[in-house]
Design a protein around this motif. Structure first.
Motif, PDB file in Angstrom:
ATOM      1  N   GLN A 214      50.603   1.077  55.425  1.00 27.69           N
ATOM      2  CA  GLN A 214      51.264   0.598  54.270  1.00 27.69           C
ATOM      3  C   GLN A 214      52.539   0.942  54.150  1.00 27.69           C
ATOM      4  OE1 GLN A 214      50.091  -2.095  51.960  1.00 27.69           O
ATOM      5  NE2 GLN A 214      52.256  -2.034  51.411  1.00 27.69           N
ATOM      6  N   MET A 215      53.697   0.206  54.367  1.00 27.24           N
ATOM      7  CA  MET A 215      54.891   0.541  54.464  1.00 27.24           C
ATOM      8  C   MET A 215      55.704  -0.192  53.263  1.00 27.24           C
ATOM      9  SD  MET A 215      55.866  -0.067  58.363  1.00 27.24           S
ATOM     10  CE  MET A 215      55.655  -1.876  58.400  1.00 27.24           C
ATOM     11  N   SER A 216      56.343   0.756  52.428  1.00 26.30           N
ATOM     12  CA  SER A 216      57.049   0.361  51.347  1.00 26.30           C
ATOM     13  C   SER A 216      58.579   0.692  51.327  1.00 26.30           C
ATOM     14  CB  SER A 216      56.348   0.825  49.975  1.00 26.30           C
ATOM     15  OG  SER A 216      55.073   0.534  49.609  1.00 26.30           O
ATOM     16  N   SER A 217      59.388   0.250  50.324  1.00 22.69           N
ATOM     17  CA  SER A 217      60.881   0.576  50.348  1.00 22.69           C
ATOM     18  C   SER A 217      61.430   0.666  51.863  1.00 22.69           C
ATOM     19  CB  SER A 217      61.111   1.779  49.676  1.00 22.69           C
ATOM     20  OG  SER A 217      60.361   1.766  48.519  1.00 22.69           O
ATOM     21  N   LEU A 218      61.182  -0.734  52.554  1.00 25.57           N
ATOM     22  CA  LEU A 218      61.664  -0.572  53.994  1.00 25.57           C
ATOM     23  C   LEU A 218      63.075  -0.422  54.251  1.00 25.57           C
ATOM     24  CD1 LEU A 218      58.946  -3.077  55.060  1.00 25.57           C
ATOM     25  CD2 LEU A 218      59.379  -0.668  56.248  1.00 25.57           C
ATOM     26  N   LYS A 219      63.496   0.135  55.241  1.00 23.80           N
ATOM     27  CA  LYS A 219      65.048   0.296  55.624  1.00 23.80           C
ATOM     28  C   LYS A 219      65.050  -0.275  56.935  1.00 23.80           C
ATOM     29  CE  LYS A 219      64.873   4.841  53.187  1.00 23.80           C
ATOM     30  NZ  LYS A 219      65.272   6.339  53.383  1.00 23.80           N
ATOM     31  N   SER A 220      66.569  -0.579  57.122  1.00 27.35           N
ATOM     32  CA  SER A 220      66.666  -1.230  58.542  1.00 27.35           C
ATOM     33  C   SER A 220      66.326  -0.166  59.746  1.00 27.35           C
ATOM     34  CB  SER A 220      68.287  -1.665  58.535  1.00 27.35           C
ATOM     35  OG  SER A 220      69.326  -0.371  58.472  1.00 27.35           O
ATOM     36  N   GLU A 221      66.512   1.089  59.517  1.00 30.55           N
ATOM     37  CA  GLU A 221      65.992   2.010  60.693  1.00 30.55           C
ATOM     38  C   GLU A 221      64.666   1.791  60.799  1.00 30.55           C
ATOM     39  OE1 GLU A 221      67.876   2.516  57.757  1.00 30.55           O
ATOM     40  OE2 GLU A 221      67.723   4.636  56.965  1.00 30.55           O
ATOM     41  N   ASP A 222      63.848   1.341  60.106  1.00 32.73           N
ATOM     42  CA  ASP A 222      62.293   1.310  60.249  1.00 32.73           C
ATOM     43  C   ASP A 222      61.947   0.131  61.161  1.00 32.73           C
ATOM     44  OD1 ASP A 222      61.834   1.659  56.753  1.00 32.73           O
ATOM     45  OD2 ASP A 222      61.476   3.436  58.156  1.00 32.73           O
ATOM     46  N   THR A 223      63.158  -0.568  61.663  1.00 35.01           N
ATOM     47  CA  THR A 223      62.970  -1.651  62.487  1.00 35.01           C
ATOM     48  C   THR A 223      62.467  -1.016  63.901  1.00 35.01           C
ATOM     49  OG1 THR A 223      64.539  -2.767  61.581  1.00 35.01           O
ATOM     50  CG2 THR A 223      63.982  -3.289  64.047  1.00 35.01           C
TER      51      THR A 223
ATOM     52  N   SER B  81      61.837  -4.195  50.725  1.00 36.13           N
ATOM     53  CA  SER B  81      60.443  -5.027  50.718  1.00 36.13           C
ATOM     54  C   SER B  81      59.105  -4.021  51.212  1.00 36.13           C
ATOM     55  CB  SER B  81      60.311  -6.285  51.280  1.00 36.13           C
ATOM     56  OG  SER B  81      60.618  -5.995  52.754  1.00 36.13           O
ATOM     57  N   SER B  82      57.942  -4.583  51.189  1.00 35.07           N
ATOM     58  CA  SER B  82      56.686  -3.885  51.761  1.00 35.07           C
ATOM     59  C   SER B  82      56.052  -4.616  52.762  1.00 35.07           C
ATOM     60  CB  SER B  82      55.815  -3.662  50.473  1.00 35.07           C
ATOM     61  OG  SER B  82      56.403  -2.909  49.560  1.00 35.07           O
ATOM     62  N   LEU B  83      55.338  -4.043  53.632  1.00 32.57           N
ATOM     63  CA  LEU B  83      54.663  -4.656  54.625  1.00 32.57           C
ATOM     64  C   LEU B  83      53.473  -3.716  55.149  1.00 32.57           C
ATOM     65  CD1 LEU B  83      55.184  -7.310  56.601  1.00 32.57           C
ATOM     66  CD2 LEU B  83      56.090  -5.811  58.163  1.00 32.57           C
ATOM     67  N   ARG B  84      52.190  -4.206  55.329  1.00 33.12           N
ATOM     68  CA  ARG B  84      51.130  -3.551  55.700  1.00 33.12           C
ATOM     69  C   ARG B  84      50.675  -3.892  56.989  1.00 33.12           C
ATOM     70  NH1 ARG B  84      44.846  -3.396  53.386  1.00 33.12           N
ATOM     71  NH2 ARG B  84      44.774  -5.551  54.451  1.00 33.12           N
TER      72      ARG B  84
ATOM     73  N   ASP C 251      58.710  13.185  58.680  1.00 34.03           N
ATOM     74  CA  ASP C 251      59.770  13.014  57.450  1.00 34.03           C
ATOM     75  C   ASP C 251      60.344  12.066  57.061  1.00 34.03           C
ATOM     76  OD1 ASP C 251      60.586  16.668  58.257  1.00 34.03           O
ATOM     77  OD2 ASP C 251      58.860  15.928  56.888  1.00 34.03           O
ATOM     78  N   SER C 252      60.631  11.125  57.877  1.00 30.88           N
ATOM     79  CA  SER C 252      61.440   9.969  57.652  1.00 30.88           C
ATOM     80  C   SER C 252      60.607   8.709  56.924  1.00 30.88           C
ATOM     81  CB  SER C 252      61.946   9.293  59.078  1.00 30.88           C
ATOM     82  OG  SER C 252      60.793   9.255  59.922  1.00 30.88           O
ATOM     83  N   VAL C 253      59.267   9.170  56.811  1.00 31.00           N
ATOM     84  CA  VAL C 253      58.576   8.165  56.215  1.00 31.00           C
ATOM     85  C   VAL C 253      57.716   8.589  55.050  1.00 31.00           C
ATOM     86  CG1 VAL C 253      58.224   6.745  58.434  1.00 31.00           C
ATOM     87  CG2 VAL C 253      56.505   8.029  57.614  1.00 31.00           C
ATOM     88  N   LYS C 254      57.907   9.700  54.822  1.00 30.42           N
ATOM     89  CA  LYS C 254      56.866  10.422  53.753  1.00 30.42           C
ATOM     90  C   LYS C 254      57.458   9.969  52.411  1.00 30.42           C
ATOM     91  CE  LYS C 254      56.122  14.444  54.995  1.00 30.42           C
ATOM     92  NZ  LYS C 254      56.381  16.045  55.295  1.00 30.42           N
TER      93      LYS C 254
END
Length: 124
Positions: free
Chosen positions: A82-91, A16-19, A62-65
């Motif tokens: 703006q964060m898209s295609s969120l992954k568990s490691e973005d926690t 999902s996405s989050l801003r 690089d991890s968020v590019k």
């Protein structure tokens, strides 16, 4: 120094996405490059993205590019992530920061104003 306040964090599902937003006060916003960092159990201040005073230049970890976008509205004194295609490691706890000296930078020690942080949790 600017006073910074983040908002927009929360619990979301992977993909999902989050801003996130960060409002600034107490200074001239356009005098500062702005950055986003995140804190995880592994790293205290991991660089995420930075944007120049004008908003014309941006850099990313690089991890968020390709998934995250930093932007700013100088008229409103707000910086966004703006964060898209969120992954568990973005926690992480996400912080915005302001740097008066450097045009744009990923080094956390270059930033002299920090917000309190906002928690982002991505469930898999």
């Amino acid at each position: 120094q600017l006073q910074l306040r983040e908002s927009g964090g929360g619990l979301v599902q992977a993909g999902s996405s989050l801003r996130l937003s960060c409002g600034a006060s107490g200074g001239t916003f356009t005098n500062y490059a702005m950055g986003w960092f995140r804190r995880t159990p592994e790293k205290e201040r991991a660089f995420v993205a930075s944007i120049s005073r004008s908003g014309l230049a941006t850099i990313y970890a690089d991890s968020v590019k390709g998934r995250f976008t930093i932007a700013r509205d100088n008229a409103k004194a707000v910086v966004y992530l703006q964060m898209s295609s969120l992954k568990s490691e973005d926690t992480a706890v996400y912080y915005c920061a302001a740097d008066r000296v450097h045009p744009i930078t990923g080094g956390p020690l270059n930033y002299d104003s920090w917000g309190q942080g906002t928690q982002v949790t991505v469930s898999s």
